[in-house]
Design a protein around this motif. Sequence first.
Motif, mmCIF file in Angstrom:
data_model
loop_
_atom_site.group_PDB
_atom_site.id
_atom_site.type_symbol
_atom_site.label_atom_id
_atom_site.label_comp_id
_atom_site.label_asym_id
_atom_site.label_seq_id
_atom_site.Cartn_x
_atom_site.Cartn_y
_atom_site.Cartn_z
ATOM 1 N N VAL A 139 18.177 44.736 -29.710
ATOM 2 C CA VAL A 139 17.313 45.822 -29.257
ATOM 3 C C VAL A 139 16.126 45.254 -28.488
ATOM 4 O O VAL A 139 15.528 44.265 -28.910
ATOM 5 C CB VAL A 139 16.790 46.662 -30.443
ATOM 6 N N ILE A 147 14.498 51.637 -34.427
ATOM 7 C CA ILE A 147 15.142 50.372 -34.056
ATOM 8 C C ILE A 147 16.511 50.272 -34.710
ATOM 9 O O ILE A 147 17.502 49.898 -34.074
ATOM 10 C CB ILE A 147 14.254 49.184 -34.463
ATOM 11 N N ILE A 190 7.933 44.260 -37.798
ATOM 12 C CA ILE A 190 9.368 44.006 -37.724
ATOM 13 C C ILE A 190 9.773 42.812 -38.572
ATOM 14 O O ILE A 190 10.763 42.852 -39.314
ATOM 15 C CB ILE A 190 9.794 43.810 -36.258
ATOM 16 N N LEU A 238 12.457 46.483 -27.450
ATOM 17 C CA LEU A 238 11.422 47.503 -27.614
ATOM 18 C C LEU A 238 10.554 47.439 -26.364
ATOM 19 O O LEU A 238 9.771 46.509 -26.183
ATOM 20 C CB LEU A 238 10.611 47.222 -28.883
ATOM 21 N N VAL A 275 15.302 41.529 -32.227
ATOM 22 C CA VAL A 275 14.475 42.405 -31.397
ATOM 23 C C VAL A 275 13.656 41.597 -30.396
ATOM 24 O O VAL A 275 13.059 40.575 -30.749
ATOM 25 C CB VAL A 275 13.525 43.252 -32.269
#
Length: 226
Positions: free
Chosen positions: A51, A118, A22, A53, A5
Amino acid sequence: MTIRVLLADDQALLRGTFRLLIDSCDDMEVVAEAADGHQALELARAHRPDVVLMDIRMPNGDGLAATAAICADPGLAGTRVLILTMFETEEYVARALRVGASGFLGKYVTTDALLEGIRTVAAGEALLSPGATRALITRFLTTPASGPPLAPAERLADLTPREQEVTVLAAHGESNDRIAEKLVLSVLTVRTHIQRAMTKLGARDRAQLVVIAYQNGLVHPEPPSL
């Protein structure tokens, strides 16, 4: 596999909070942090996260511009963008989806909802928004001001009847499990139909497939709940 992430938010405190959440999960990790849109794009290219964010309102290139650049980069075809913002207006939602975002959440969501979001986006089964906002998205996407369709309407004819059926259910927010249950199919078969429909329509991911379905009239929006 660990979900990688990238955090993009101009508030260091929020980035720190998201990192703690996370990194506390066994199945995901934060690989980098960006304080603005330009940095988000550069770090995405450097780390190729699963991903991003992404906040919308940031200096030096906002989240929408960064999302558009990430989604348009062939080298980042495997990267998905999850928008997380306080400004959950129908205009922002529609613009985010049109430039390629795979999900959209308000910053008021619970920790569990954020982490699950997520995971959902990383799996390519992104929900466009919470249920209360989906009606606003669909209404906005089907107005003349929503911009040109992501795929011409004639390409819908390339879909088989089953692929159209699965696409319609996906556009109504049904998960693969629910679609499989309704159509008496295996989940693997549903995923195959979704993937083939995405390929035929040139959709980057499930979110874009749903946008195409609404823009071309395959699915019609329901009136927003009062």
